[in-house]
Design an enzyme around this catalytic site. Structure first.
Site, PDB file in Angstrom:
ATOM      1  N   ASP A 131     -17.204  -3.049  17.097  1.00  0.00           N
ATOM      2  CA  ASP A 131     -16.292  -3.917  16.687  1.00  0.00           C
ATOM      3  C   ASP A 131     -16.932  -5.187  17.398  1.00  0.00           C
ATOM      4  O   ASP A 131     -17.620  -5.145  18.049  1.00  0.00           O
ATOM      5  CB  ASP A 131     -14.859  -3.727  17.381  1.00  0.00           C
ATOM      6  CG  ASP A 131     -13.932  -4.740  17.087  1.00  0.00           C
ATOM      7  OD1 ASP A 131     -13.843  -5.296  15.964  1.00  0.00           O
ATOM      8  OD2 ASP A 131     -13.575  -5.611  18.047  1.00  0.00           O
ATOM      9  N   ASP A 137       0.790  -1.341  -0.001  1.00  0.00           N
ATOM     10  CA  ASP A 137      -0.015   0.134   0.208  1.00  0.00           C
ATOM     11  C   ASP A 137       1.006   1.062   0.097  1.00  0.00           C
ATOM     12  O   ASP A 137       2.066   1.080  -0.075  1.00  0.00           O
ATOM     13  CB  ASP A 137      -0.949  -0.007   1.353  1.00  0.00           C
ATOM     14  CG  ASP A 137      -0.263  -0.138   2.476  1.00  0.00           C
ATOM     15  OD1 ASP A 137       0.746   0.501   2.693  1.00  0.00           O
ATOM     16  OD2 ASP A 137      -0.576  -1.132   3.439  1.00  0.00           O
ATOM     17  N   GLU A 145      -2.208   0.070  -5.026  1.00  0.00           N
ATOM     18  CA  GLU A 145      -1.871   1.204  -4.433  1.00  0.00           C
ATOM     19  C   GLU A 145      -0.326   1.578  -4.641  1.00  0.00           C
ATOM     20  O   GLU A 145       0.162   1.807  -3.592  1.00  0.00           O
ATOM     21  CB  GLU A 145      -2.310   1.392  -3.087  1.00  0.00           C
ATOM     22  CG  GLU A 145      -3.816   0.976  -2.886  1.00  0.00           C
ATOM     23  CD  GLU A 145      -4.361   1.408  -1.461  1.00  0.00           C
ATOM     24  OE1 GLU A 145      -3.662   1.297  -0.457  1.00  0.00           O
ATOM     25  OE2 GLU A 145      -5.420   1.749  -1.373  1.00  0.00           O
ATOM     26  N   GLU A 158     -11.185   0.072  -4.784  1.00  0.00           N
ATOM     27  CA  GLU A 158     -11.491  -0.124  -3.489  1.00  0.00           C
ATOM     28  C   GLU A 158     -12.482   1.019  -2.707  1.00  0.00           C
ATOM     29  O   GLU A 158     -11.986   2.181  -2.744  1.00  0.00           O
ATOM     30  CB  GLU A 158     -10.160  -0.430  -2.464  1.00  0.00           C
ATOM     31  CG  GLU A 158      -9.439  -1.375  -2.904  1.00  0.00           C
ATOM     32  CD  GLU A 158      -7.999  -1.549  -2.067  1.00  0.00           C
ATOM     33  OE1 GLU A 158      -8.037  -1.026  -0.775  1.00  0.00           O
ATOM     34  OE2 GLU A 158      -7.212  -2.103  -2.221  1.00  0.00           O
TER      35      GLU A 158
END
Ligand code: CA
Length: 657
Positions: A302, A147, A195, A293
C-alpha cells in the site's frame, strides 16, 4: 443553499467546457501521427485477431479529485503530461466515468470517490474526446457507490413510486447526456446501472428494475443514438445468476446492446468460466458482451496509508504474481479471453487512482476530505452510514494502478498497445514462490534444493535456491514442533521456506477424519450391532469423527481394527491410540504392533466411562526397511444388559526421537 452555489459553478464550467471543446475540435483534427510503444522488459504475447475497434478502456473517474489533491502524472521518460494523453498514447481508446446523481451532503460537502456528478463526467469526457478517446458513461442511479452490496436510490428519488422514479431516471439520464452532447463529448457507450445484481436505485424486483433501465436506455437512444446501451453485472462465477439476469431482460424485452460483466480475478472465478458464461449469453440472446471492470495488483504494498482490497504480503505466487509483469499478464489474458468469444472490449478499473501523498495518513486524510480523492469522505456518513460512514479513507487500489506513488507510468501500461503487436522479449524470472515443507521432528532437517519461479511469460521453472540455515537454527527446529521461517535467495530474489516441524503420523486416516474406514482393516468376530465411523465431534478425541462400536448382546463386541504401513524408512517408531466407552464388563482391550505378521508388543487400554479416554503408547518399535509393520487395537468385551459401547480415535505412528 448548496444547490444554488453548485448550479452557478456548473454553468461556469459548462461555458468553459464548451469554449474549450469548440477550440479543441477546430484546432486539432484527428491526429494522424501514431505513437509507437516499445518495451525492452515487458513480455506481452500478442492477442491474435484482435479487431482494430476492440475496446481497451480505462476507468479514471477519480482523476479530477486526484488532481485537486495535487497528483500529477508522468510519462515513462519522467515528463509531466495530461493523464489522458498518456493513456491515449498507450493504446487506451475509451475512458469510463461513473456518474452519481448528487454525491454531496446537505452542506455541499462531497462524499468522495471523486465526487463524480455529471459535471465531473463532462470535464473527463471533454479531455477524453480531446485525446481521441470515446467516453463510456456509467450511471449508478444512486448518490454514491452502487454495487452488489448496495443500490441506494438517489436522495431526490426517495419515496417515489416506480412510475415517478422511472420518469426521474429518464429525465436525469437525458439531461446528463445533453450536457455531454453540448460539451462535444464523444460518447461511445452508456451503462444503465452499475453491477446491478438484482437491485437498482432501491428497486429489488426485475419488474421495477427494468423500468429504470428502460428509461435510461430510451434517453440514450434519443441523445446519443450512435452509442451502445450496456447493462452491467458482477460475480460471473455464479453462472446461474447471470443466466437469470439475461433471461429476465429478454423477458421484459429491455432495449440494450451490451451485456457486461466485472471480472476481478481474485474473486470472480476462472477465465474459462467467464468465457463460457458471457459466450453463452452472447449466443443465446444475440447481445454484445464485454468485461466492464477488471484490475490486478502490481505490488502487494500500500502507498497511501489506507488499506487495499489486495494486500497479500507474502511472495507466494498465484497464476499471476503481484508484479508489474503479473499485472500485465493478467489483463492481457482477460483481453484474449473476451476476444476469443467475440466480445467487444475490456475496461480496466481506476488505473490512475494513486496516493495523494507519501508522508502520512493525516496529510492524505485532509486531502481526501477536502477534494473527494479517497474512496469515501466522512461526509458520506449521511448517505451510507454503515459502510462509507464507518470506513471512509483513501484509495483501496493504489497498488492496482498503472502509475507509481509519484505518478510515474509503470511499464505494464504498455500492454494495451503491445497486445496488438506482441512483444516477446527474452524471458526472465519474474517472481519466486515460497517453499513449504513438513518435516518429521526426528528426521534430518533437509530443505528443498529448488524453488518454483514464475517467468515473465507466466510459465514456471524450478530454479536453485540457497537457504540461510545454520546449526543453531537446526537445533532449535528439532527441539520443538512448530512452523519455522527460513530465508533464502533464488535468482537474486528473497524467498522463504516455511518449515513445519511435527511428529508426522505415518498412518493414513489415523483420526478417522476421512469419514470412511479406509485403509483400516476391521475383523469383526462378535457380530457388533454397530461398528464403523461416527461423525460426532462431541464423542471424538479430536476432529469430527471416530471409530464407534456398540453391541447389545454379551460377547458381540469382539473385533480388531488394524492398519499395515509400507514405505517406512528404517528406524525406531512409536504407536499411540486412544479409546473411551462403557459397559464393557470383563474386557480385553489393548493396542498392538506386529512385524511381518507376528505380534511383537502390546499395551493395555481401559474402557471405563463416557469421555474418560484411555491412551496406550508402544515405544521402541525397531523397524527395518522391507519388513511389514501393522498396528492395531484389539477390543473384546463381555458386557451385558445395555451392551458394550465405545469410540477409538487418534491413532498415530511416529518416528521416535
Ligand atoms: Ca491504499
Amino acid at each position: 443553499m448548496k444547490k444554488t452555489k453548485k448550479r452557478a459553478l456548473t454553468a461556469l464550467l459548462l461555458a468553459a467546457a464548451l469554449l474549450l471543446a469548440a477550440c479543441g475540435s477546430a484546432a486539432s483534427a484527428p491526429k494522424e501521427e501514431k505513437h509507437t510503444v516499445s518495451s525492452e522488459t515487458l513480455y506481452v504475447k500478442k492477442v491474435e485477431n484482435l479487431p482494430e475497434d476492440f475496446i481497451l478502456g480505462m476507468d479514471v473517474s477519480s482523476v479530477l479529485a486526484e488532481e485537486r489533491s495535487g497528483v500529477r502524472y508522468y510519462d515513462f521518460d519522467g515528463t509531466e503530461k495530461d493523464l489522458f494523453a498518456i493513456l491515449a498514447e498507450n493504446g487506451i481508446n475509451m475512458i469510463r466515468v461513473r456518474v452519481w446523481n448528487d454525491p454531496y451532503d446537505s452542506s455541499g460537502r462531497g462524499y468522495g470517490g471523486g465526487n463524480n456528478d455529471i459535471d465531473a463526467a463532462v470535464e473527463i469526457g471533454r479531455r477524453a474526446t480531446a485525446n481521441g478517446m470515446k467516453l463510456l458513461v456509467d450511471f449508478h442511479y444512486s448518490d454514491f457507490w452502487a454495487d452488489p452490496g448496495k443500490q441506494f436510490a438517489p436522495k431526490a428519488w426517495e419515496g417515489m413510486e416506480i412510475e415517478e422514479k422511472t420518469e426521474a431516471a429518464y429525465t436525469f439520464t437525458k439531461q446528463s447526456l445533453e450536457k455531454l452532447r453540448e460539451a462535444g463529448v464523444d460518447v461511445g457507450m452508456v451503462q444503465v446501472g452499475n453491477e446491478t445484481n438484482g437491485a437498482l436505485a432501491g428497486e429489488k424486483t426485475w419488474f421495477n428494475i427494468q423500468y429504470i433501465m428502460g428509461a435510461g436506455a430510451k434517453a440514450v437512444r434519443e441523445v446519443y443514438p450512435e452509442a451502445l446501451v450496456a447493462v452491467h453485472f458482477a460475480n460471473p462465477e455464479n453462472a446461474e445468476s447471470y443466466a437469470s439476469y439475461a433471461k429476465k431482460l429478454d423477458y421484459y424485452a429491455l432495449d440494450y446492446d451490451v451485456f457486461a460483466s466485472s471480472y476481478y480475478p481474485y474473486w470472480h472465478g476462472t477465465l474459462e468460466n467467464l468465457a463460457a458464461v458471457l459466450g453463452g449469453i452472447a449466443e443465446q440472446y444475440g447481445k454484445k458482451v464485454m468485461v466492464m471492470e477488471t484490475s490486478y495488483a502490481f505490488t502487494p504494498d500500500d502507498s497511501d496509508f489506507s488499506g487495499n482490497t489486495i494486500s497479500d504480503g507474502s511472495a507466494v505466487v498465484k497464476n499471476y504474481p503481484y508484479t508489474v509483469q503479473g499485472q500485465a499478464n493478467s489483463v492481457r489474458d482477460v483481453i484474449e479471453t473476451v476476444n476469443s468469444i467475440g466480445g467487444i472490449g475490456v475496461v480496466y478499473w481506476e488505473g490512475a487512482w494513486i496516493t495523494v501523498g507519501t508522508s502520512s495518513w493525516e496529510e492524505n486524510h485532509e486531502k481526501w476530505e477536502r477534494d473527494g480523492s479517497g474512496w469515501a469522505s466522512s461526509y458520506a456518513a449521511a448517505y451510507d452510514p454503515n459502510d462509507a460512514g464507518k470506513y471512509y479513507g483513501g484509495s483501496a487500489v493504489d497498488n492496482q494502478a498503472f502509475f507509481d506513488a509519484q505518478g510515474r507510468a509503470i511499464e505494464s501500461l504498455k500492454l494495451f498497445s503491445l497486445v496488438r503487436t506482441g512483444n516477446e522479449v527474452p524471458l526472465s524470472t519474474d517472481a519466486v514462490e515460497d517453499a513449504r515443507v513438513r518435516l518429521d521432528l526426528s528426521a534430518d532437517v533437509a530443505l528443498p534444493d529448488t524453488v518454483e519461479a514464475v517467468m515473465t511469460d507466466g510459465s514456471r521453472q524450478e530454479i536453485p535456491v540457497v537457504w540461510q540455515l545454520d546449526e543453531a537454527k537446526i537445533a532449535e527446529m528439532k527441539s520443538a514442533a512448530g512452523v519455522y521461517e527460513i530465508p533464502g535467495e533464488a535468482a537474486g530474489r528473497a524467498v522463504r521456506c516455511f518449515v513445519t516441524m511435527a511428529e508426522l503420523n505415518f498412518l493414513q486416516n489415523g483420526g478417522f477424519e476421512d469419514g470412511t474406514l479406509d485403509p483400516w482393516v476391521i475383523t469383526d468376530r462378535g457380530g457388533a450391532d454397530e461398528l464403523g465411523i461416527e461423525n460426532k465431534a462431541l464423542n471424538s478425541l479430536d476432529g469430527d469423527c471416530n471409530l464407534h462400536f456398540w453391541g447389545a448382546k454379551s460377547g458381540s463386541i469382539d473385533f480388531d481394527a488394524e492398519q499395515t504401513v509400507s514405505n517406512l524408512s528404517s528406524g525406531t517408531y512409536k504407536f499411540r491410540v486412544s479409546i473411551q466407552g462403557g459397559d464393557a464388563g470383563d474386557a480385553e482391550v489393548y493396542a498392538y504392533v506386529k512385524l511381518d505378521g507376528e505380534v511383537i508388543a502390546t499395551a493395555p487400554l481401559a474402557i471405563t466411562w463416557y469421555n474418560n479416554w484411555s491412551t496406550a503408547e508402544i515405544r521402541d518399535i525397531a523397524y527395518a526397511e522391507g519388513q511389514t509393520l501393522t498396528v492395531g487395537v484389539r477390543v473384546k468385551c463381555a458386557g451385558e444388559g445395555s451392551g458394550a459401547w465405545g469410540m477409538i480415535d487418534e491413532a498415530c505412528l511416529n518416528a521416535q526421537r
